[in-house]
Design a protein around this motif. Structure first.
Motif, mmCIF file in Angstrom:
data_model
loop_
_atom_site.group_PDB
_atom_site.id
_atom_site.type_symbol
_atom_site.label_atom_id
_atom_site.label_comp_id
_atom_site.label_asym_id
_atom_site.label_seq_id
_atom_site.Cartn_x
_atom_site.Cartn_y
_atom_site.Cartn_z
ATOM 1 N N LEU A 1 -4.182 7.267 3.834
ATOM 2 C CA LEU A 1 -3.997 6.329 4.930
ATOM 3 C C LEU A 1 -3.779 4.903 4.432
ATOM 4 O O LEU A 1 -3.141 4.128 5.124
ATOM 5 C CB LEU A 1 -5.197 6.370 5.878
ATOM 6 C CG LEU A 1 -5.208 7.524 6.870
ATOM 7 C CD1 LEU A 1 -6.525 7.577 7.637
ATOM 8 C CD2 LEU A 1 -4.040 7.455 7.821
ATOM 9 N N GLU A 3 -1.974 4.122 1.902
ATOM 10 C CA GLU A 3 -0.554 4.045 1.560
ATOM 11 C C GLU A 3 0.331 4.099 2.798
ATOM 12 O O GLU A 3 1.376 3.460 2.838
ATOM 13 C CB GLU A 3 -0.184 5.191 0.620
ATOM 14 C CG GLU A 3 -0.782 5.062 -0.755
ATOM 15 C CD GLU A 3 -0.470 6.270 -1.627
ATOM 16 O OE1 GLU A 3 0.487 7.003 -1.340
ATOM 17 O OE2 GLU A 3 -1.200 6.470 -2.613
ATOM 18 N N ASP A 4 -0.068 4.893 3.778
ATOM 19 C CA ASP A 4 0.738 5.041 4.991
ATOM 20 C C ASP A 4 -0.182 5.148 6.211
ATOM 21 O O ASP A 4 -0.522 6.244 6.657
ATOM 22 C CB ASP A 4 1.627 6.285 4.890
ATOM 23 C CG ASP A 4 2.573 6.414 6.068
ATOM 24 O OD1 ASP A 4 2.600 5.509 6.944
ATOM 25 O OD2 ASP A 4 3.294 7.429 6.124
ATOM 26 N N ARG A 6 0.280 4.868 9.203
ATOM 27 C CA ARG A 6 0.891 5.453 10.399
ATOM 28 C C ARG A 6 1.061 6.972 10.274
ATOM 29 O O ARG A 6 1.586 7.600 11.182
ATOM 30 C CB ARG A 6 2.257 4.813 10.672
ATOM 31 C CG ARG A 6 2.233 3.319 10.869
ATOM 32 C CD ARG A 6 1.373 2.812 12.005
ATOM 33 N NE ARG A 6 1.674 3.461 13.257
ATOM 34 C CZ ARG A 6 0.829 3.557 14.279
ATOM 35 N NH1 ARG A 6 -0.366 3.047 14.203
ATOM 36 N NH2 ARG A 6 1.170 4.168 15.380
ATOM 37 N N ASP A 7 0.597 7.563 9.191
ATOM 38 C CA ASP A 7 0.750 9.004 8.972
ATOM 39 C C ASP A 7 -0.011 9.766 10.055
ATOM 40 O O ASP A 7 -1.240 9.755 10.099
ATOM 41 C CB ASP A 7 0.234 9.387 7.583
ATOM 42 C CG ASP A 7 0.498 10.843 7.251
ATOM 43 O OD1 ASP A 7 0.044 11.724 8.004
ATOM 44 O OD2 ASP A 7 1.160 11.092 6.226
ATOM 45 N N ARG A 11 -4.071 10.792 10.252
ATOM 46 C CA ARG A 11 -4.887 10.178 11.303
ATOM 47 C C ARG A 11 -5.541 11.244 12.169
ATOM 48 O O ARG A 11 -6.708 11.134 12.548
ATOM 49 C CB ARG A 11 -4.039 9.223 12.127
ATOM 50 C CG ARG A 11 -3.651 7.999 11.302
ATOM 51 C CD ARG A 11 -2.553 7.140 11.873
ATOM 52 N NE ARG A 11 -2.654 6.876 13.274
ATOM 53 C CZ ARG A 11 -1.600 6.906 14.105
ATOM 54 N NH1 ARG A 11 -0.403 7.191 13.654
ATOM 55 N NH2 ARG A 11 -1.746 6.636 15.368
#
Length: 96
Positions: A1, A3-4, A6-7, A11
């Protein structure tokens, strides 16, 4: 999370882990975020509905499941709509 953030899958997985840890408020917040995205993440509705039911918040669960069923139908996910419909029907005998 990190790193990204919005994954979607990460989430969703975090929300499920938070539920297991008894952190229902944060779990339900994450699921609400996922359900509120465009397009909404359909499994978030079902998991939140189940979690609310376990917490005895039946009317909230019903409302959320109805919204999830509509969102699933809009996305053409009739399998998810059917699963949520069955779960919702089962709530008819709970709390009434």
């Amino acid at each position: 999370l990190l790193e990204d953030p919005r994954d979607t899958l990460l989430r969703y997985s975090l929300a499920m882990e938070l539920e297991k840890e008894g952190e229902h408020t944060r779990s339900l917040e994450l699921l609400a975020e996922l359900a509120g995205e465009q397009p909404p993440y359909i499994p978030a509705y079902f998991m939140a509905g189940q979690q609310l039911t376990k917490l005895g918040r039946i009317e909230e669960a019903r409302t959320l499941l109805r919204a999830g069923i509509e969102a699933a139908r809009t996305q053409g996910d009739l399998h998810a709509a059917g699963e949520m419909s069955e779960f919702l029907a089962g709530l008819g005998s709970l709390g009434e």
